[in-house]
Design an enzyme around this catalytic site. Structure first.
Site, PDB file in Angstrom:
ATOM      1  N   TYR A 304       0.818  -1.218   0.000  1.00 35.34           N
ATOM      2  CA  TYR A 304       0.000   0.000   0.000  1.00 35.34           C
ATOM      3  C   TYR A 304       0.854   1.272   0.000  1.00 35.34           C
ATOM      4  O   TYR A 304       0.530   2.264   0.650  1.00 35.34           O
ATOM      5  CB  TYR A 304      -0.981   0.010   1.179  1.00 35.34           C
ATOM      6  CG  TYR A 304      -1.888  -1.195   1.176  1.00 35.34           C
ATOM      7  CD1 TYR A 304      -3.008  -1.238   0.350  1.00 35.34           C
ATOM      8  CD2 TYR A 304      -1.604  -2.310   1.961  1.00 35.34           C
ATOM      9  CE1 TYR A 304      -3.827  -2.363   0.313  1.00 35.34           C
ATOM     10  CE2 TYR A 304      -2.423  -3.436   1.932  1.00 35.34           C
ATOM     11  CZ  TYR A 304      -3.535  -3.445   1.108  1.00 35.34           C
ATOM     12  OH  TYR A 304      -4.337  -4.546   1.067  1.00 35.34           O
ATOM     13  N   GLY A 305       1.959   1.231  -0.755  1.00 36.44           N
ATOM     14  CA  GLY A 305       2.778   2.428  -0.910  1.00 36.44           C
ATOM     15  C   GLY A 305       2.087   3.468  -1.763  1.00 36.44           C
ATOM     16  O   GLY A 305       0.983   3.269  -2.277  1.00 36.44           O
ATOM     17  N   TRP A 306       2.747   4.604  -1.955  1.00 41.54           N
ATOM     18  CA  TRP A 306       2.160   5.711  -2.703  1.00 41.54           C
ATOM     19  C   TRP A 306       1.809   5.289  -4.132  1.00 41.54           C
ATOM     20  O   TRP A 306       2.486   4.489  -4.761  1.00 41.54           O
ATOM     21  CB  TRP A 306       3.142   6.880  -2.770  1.00 41.54           C
ATOM     22  CG  TRP A 306       3.392   7.516  -1.441  1.00 41.54           C
ATOM     23  CD1 TRP A 306       2.621   7.456  -0.321  1.00 41.54           C
ATOM     24  CD2 TRP A 306       4.523   8.317  -1.100  1.00 41.54           C
ATOM     25  NE1 TRP A 306       3.184   8.171   0.696  1.00 41.54           N
ATOM     26  CE2 TRP A 306       4.359   8.718   0.253  1.00 41.54           C
ATOM     27  CE3 TRP A 306       5.662   8.745  -1.787  1.00 41.54           C
ATOM     28  CZ2 TRP A 306       5.279   9.520   0.913  1.00 41.54           C
ATOM     29  CZ3 TRP A 306       6.580   9.534  -1.130  1.00 41.54           C
ATOM     30  CH2 TRP A 306       6.386   9.918   0.198  1.00 41.54           C
ATOM     31  N   GLU A 588       0.996  18.247 -16.253  1.00 41.04           N
ATOM     32  CA  GLU A 588       1.855  18.528 -15.112  1.00 41.04           C
ATOM     33  C   GLU A 588       3.133  19.281 -15.468  1.00 41.04           C
ATOM     34  O   GLU A 588       3.748  19.031 -16.513  1.00 41.04           O
ATOM     35  CB  GLU A 588       2.280  17.209 -14.454  1.00 41.04           C
ATOM     36  CG  GLU A 588       1.119  16.414 -13.877  1.00 41.04           C
ATOM     37  CD  GLU A 588       1.604  15.243 -13.056  1.00 41.04           C
ATOM     38  OE1 GLU A 588       1.383  15.244 -11.834  1.00 41.04           O
ATOM     39  OE2 GLU A 588       2.217  14.327 -13.636  1.00 41.04           O
ATOM     40  N   HIS A 589       3.516  20.209 -14.576  1.00 39.56           N
ATOM     41  CA  HIS A 589       4.866  20.780 -14.443  1.00 39.56           C
ATOM     42  C   HIS A 589       5.256  21.793 -15.517  1.00 39.56           C
ATOM     43  O   HIS A 589       6.453  22.047 -15.700  1.00 39.56           O
ATOM     44  CB  HIS A 589       5.938  19.675 -14.429  1.00 39.56           C
ATOM     45  CG  HIS A 589       5.708  18.597 -13.440  1.00 39.56           C
ATOM     46  ND1 HIS A 589       5.470  18.847 -12.107  1.00 39.56           N
ATOM     47  CD2 HIS A 589       5.671  17.241 -13.589  1.00 39.56           C
ATOM     48  CE1 HIS A 589       5.309  17.693 -11.470  1.00 39.56           C
ATOM     49  NE2 HIS A 589       5.413  16.707 -12.344  1.00 39.56           N
ATOM     50  N   GLU A 610       0.204  18.733 -11.171  1.00 36.77           N
ATOM     51  CA  GLU A 610       1.214  19.229 -10.245  1.00 36.77           C
ATOM     52  C   GLU A 610       1.907  20.408 -10.911  1.00 36.77           C
ATOM     53  O   GLU A 610       2.231  20.348 -12.103  1.00 36.77           O
ATOM     54  CB  GLU A 610       2.245  18.146  -9.902  1.00 36.77           C
ATOM     55  CG  GLU A 610       1.707  17.047  -9.013  1.00 36.77           C
ATOM     56  CD  GLU A 610       2.769  16.002  -8.693  1.00 36.77           C
ATOM     57  OE1 GLU A 610       3.880  16.097  -9.257  1.00 36.77           O
ATOM     58  OE2 GLU A 610       2.490  15.110  -7.882  1.00 36.77           O
ATOM     59  N   TYR A 613       7.899  21.618 -10.177  1.00 39.41           N
ATOM     60  CA  TYR A 613       8.690  21.531  -8.952  1.00 39.41           C
ATOM     61  C   TYR A 613       9.850  22.530  -8.937  1.00 39.41           C
ATOM     62  O   TYR A 613      10.256  23.021  -7.881  1.00 39.41           O
ATOM     63  CB  TYR A 613       9.315  20.135  -8.808  1.00 39.41           C
ATOM     64  CG  TYR A 613       8.389  18.987  -8.556  1.00 39.41           C
ATOM     65  CD1 TYR A 613       7.012  19.153  -8.408  1.00 39.41           C
ATOM     66  CD2 TYR A 613       8.898  17.698  -8.452  1.00 39.41           C
ATOM     67  CE1 TYR A 613       6.187  18.081  -8.175  1.00 39.41           C
ATOM     68  CE2 TYR A 613       8.071  16.611  -8.220  1.00 39.41           C
ATOM     69  CZ  TYR A 613       6.715  16.800  -8.085  1.00 39.41           C
ATOM     70  OH  TYR A 613       5.900  15.726  -7.851  1.00 39.41           O
TER      71      TYR A 613
END
Length: 713
Positions: A304-306, A588-589, A610, A613
């Site tokens: 159940y990781g990310w 994203e980005h 997202e 970054y």
């Protein structure tokens, strides 16, 4: 209206239609030159009704026709795709023929030269020898012979393009990287394991693979899918190809973190999982289409990781779907036995068994139906013959499209089967001949733009076939025509800056395509990651009525060639066309706006974003007195727009002190309706001051907790 052939066409709505090409009249064979007009882009001054478009006069089918309004001075024009020496024109008239008319040519579509004038025509088939050059050829009607308009079954232009090479052949084998198997294939598990061992962690490698499973029952198989690996059944329906075993995506290669499990797919299969639940722990660009899971589906990695979101369409999951650690997910036109939970943004349209909307207190946004959808084309076997099924458009759909399968079936010889080493010139020649494109798995470097100009052209990729534009060219342009299907490929920006990697419709396009929209499905764009890449715009949509159904437009935040200017790309998606619908939009980005929407009556269902970054500081992203470019901006001139289930996250690792003003920026007027918006600060690296415009609470400290607005205005 005279509905003879139209009535026949409308009656042919059986579940599966293989379109025959009616034999052309003998007169059409009089020229030794090539028919340059068949399948090319055609336009006209008017149409009698939607069933008699200009394209019907150049489709090679004498059961369809173009007809104009019942006035004089009407025209039919065809774009040959390149300048040609024109030797002959053949017109196969319907009852409503032209008595006086001209044949004209043009190099630019605006200045015309007369090639032939006809007076006192008597209908039937006119075979006209001409001599001239041009890219465009026009039939200009001057006087009608009847009270109706002008009507032609076929308008054929013969000549040569001077290319010096023979025609590109359609059909053939599927190339070296397509692995076709059946239940009796020896060492089948070993084949899956060998490809997986090579592709499991090859995130930016050059390997590309497609497994095609012939109909039948496969027992005890576990097909683990790594990067750039696709698995598909070759039946007309998912249940034709039964796996008693698993199709698995997990994240052991990345220590149980599934947030980088990109670029892979599964389609058109039935799976009875070995332990009752199949595992599909993916991130972006990993479509799951036309799958029947005879059990449950786990969307999280082992432990159940990310996990970072994905897409399901046209699928039936008999048991429960457990997203667990998945941050966001979009499911369309499917059926589920249950849905257990969610993290931030779980959006459903047309899904039987979906949970009810609870976005004010939970993650769910649910619409009963999908406004417009058309499933992705797919390769299948009709007996021993490969064909491509092209599903029909659905309106207000709910549940899966199969086994009814409304649509058309195209034989493989109507496709140029593109294999590694093919040149852009050959690809464009194939398109100019009227062929569709089937890209087999591989990486294709382009020294010229792929130019898709014929209505209803299918461009289909297998195994995440990848297009790389070199020397700053754009990768692909699509004309402002009806019904182009773009599906299943990746565009990877080259080292020299491209203006626009994918453009749909020319600037200023305005034709109505609502009856037969262009669709963009599982088409992904990447700038950087595999090395430096540059593009001002990733995707620009100028045509009206386009349906964008699952895309991931990604300016890389990791890999090779990553830096604020090294892989600069200002805009992810620009929408200038009206009535465009996006279902499953991941962007994203980008250095400026991730989505910039200028068209009227646009709609988006599910958006994941997202922000970049690597913004070096607040000054680098400040514009018009605002800190930060909105993830999704609707320009001030737009009067109508609607969207559901949108999320934007910030992770300003280069300068965690950045406070972005908002995630979403839209005009504040009654025709703009935004539903279920959220913004999140990932671990406190940067913050949002508001959700949309100046509305919504700021994100809070280092807590990764959404700030939400359920309705704006």
């Amino acid at each position: 209206m005279r509905l003879r052939s139209l009535g026949v066409a409308l009656a042919a709505t059986a579940a599966l239609i293989t379109l025959p090409l009616t034999q052309l009249p003998a007169a059409a064979a009089a020229s030794a030159d090539t028919n340059l007009s068949q399948g090319r882009a055609a336009t006209s001054s008017s149409n009698e009704n939607p069933g008699t478009p200009a394209s019907a006069a150049v489709d090679g089918n004498t059961a369809t026709r173009w007809s104009s309004a019942a006035t004089d001075d009407q025209w039919l024009q065809v774009d040959l795709g390149a300048t040609a020496s024109i030797s002959q024109v053949v017109i196969n008239w319907e009852t409503a023929y032209g008595k006086d008319y001209k044949i004209q040519s043009s190099g630019d579509g605006s200045t015309w030269t007369d090639l032939r004038s006809v007076t006192g025509g008597d209908g039937g088939t006119d075979t006209l020898d001409v001599s001239g050059q041009g890219r465009y050829v026009r039939l200009l009607g001057i006087h009608r012979a009847t009270q109706w308009g002008y009507s032609t079954w076929e308008f054929q232009v013969y000549g040569t393009t001077g290319s010096g090479s023979g025609p590109v052949q359609g059909g053939g084998d599927l190339g070296p990287n397509v692995i076709v198997v059946d239940p009796s294939t020896p060492n089948l598990q070993q084949k899956f394991d060998q490809v997986f061992a090579q592709q499991e962690s090859a995130q930016f490698g050059s390997g590309r693979y497609q497994f095609l499973l012939k109909p039948g029952t496969y027992n005890g198989i576990n097909a683990q899918l790594g990067f750039y690996t696709s698995i598909s059944g070759l039946g007309l329906n998912p249940d034709d190809t039964q796996i008693n075993g698993d199709v698995t995506v997990d994240a052991g290669w990345f220590n149980g973190n599934a947030t980088q499990n990109f670029w892979r797919s599964a389609e058109n299969l039935a799976i009875r999982p070995s332990n009752g639940t199949d595992r599909w722990a993916v991130a972006q660009a990993a479509p799951f289409r036309r799958i029947h899971i005879q059990g449950g589906l786990n969307l999280a990695p082992n432990g159940y990781g990310w996990a970072s979101g994905g897409y399901i369409a046209d699928s039936r999951i008999d048991g429960t779907v457990g997203p667990y650690s998945q941050q966001q997910w979009y499911t369309r036109d499917s059926s589920v036995g249950g849905w257990t939970n969610g993290v931030w943004n779980m959006t459903f349209t047309g899904v039987q068994g979906a949970p009810a909307t609870n976005f004010d207190s939970g993650p769910y946004t649910t619409l009963d139906t999908t406004p417009v959808s058309r499933e992705k084309p797919f390769l299948y076997l009709d007996g021993s013959t490969y064909k491509v099924f092209v599903p029909a458009k659905r309106s207000n759909a709910r549940g899966v499209s199969w086994p009814a399968n409304a649509g058309t079936s195209l034989p493989l010889d109507r496709f140029y089967v593109v294999k590694p080493g093919a040149t852009a010139a050959t690809i464009n020649q194939a398109l100019a001949q009227g062929l569709n494109l089937l890209f087999t798995p591989g990486v294709y470097h382009l020294d010229q733009t792929i130019d898709v100009r014929r209505p209803d052209t299918v461009v289909l990729g297998l195994g995440l076939a990848t297009l790389v534009p070199d020397n700053g060219v754009d990768a692909m342009h699509v004309a402002d025509v009806d019904g182009v299907r773009l599906a299943g490929f990746l565009i990877d920006a080259g080292r020299a800056n491209s203006d626009t990697l994918l453009r749909i419709g020319e600037p200023g396009a305005s034709a109505d395509h609502s009856a037969d929209p262009t669709t963009m499905q599982d088409v992904f764009v990447r700038i950087g990651g595999a090395g430096p890449g540059l593009a001002t715009n990733s995707v620009v949509v100028n045509s009206d009525d386009v349906v964008i159904d699952h895309t991931w437009l990604w300016r890389a935040d990791h890999g090779d060639g990553v830096g604020w200017d090294t892989n600069r790309a200002d805009y992810g998606l620009k929408v200038n066309g009206d009535d465009v619908l996006a279902t499953g939009l991941f962007v994203e980005h980008f250095n400026k706006y991730d989505v910039l929407w200028s068209g009227e009556r646009g709609r988006t269902i599910f958006f994941q974003n997202e922000k970049a970054y690597d913004a070096p500081n607040a000054a680098a992203i400040t514009h018009d007195g605002i800190v930060g470019y909105a993830a999704y901006k609707v320009v001030d001139t737009v009067t109508q727009h609607e969207a559901w289930g949108l999320g934007s996250y910030c992770n300003y690792t280069s300068d965690p002190s950045i406070v972005q003003h908002h995630g979403f920026q839209v005009p504040a007027r009654s025709g703009i309706r935004m539903h279920d918006l959220l913004v999140i600060s990932l671990g406190g690296k940067g913050q949002y001051a508001h959700v949309v415009n100046d509305t919504g609470a700021p994100t809070s400290g280092t807590d990764t907790v959404p700030s939400k607005v359920t309705q704006f205005p």
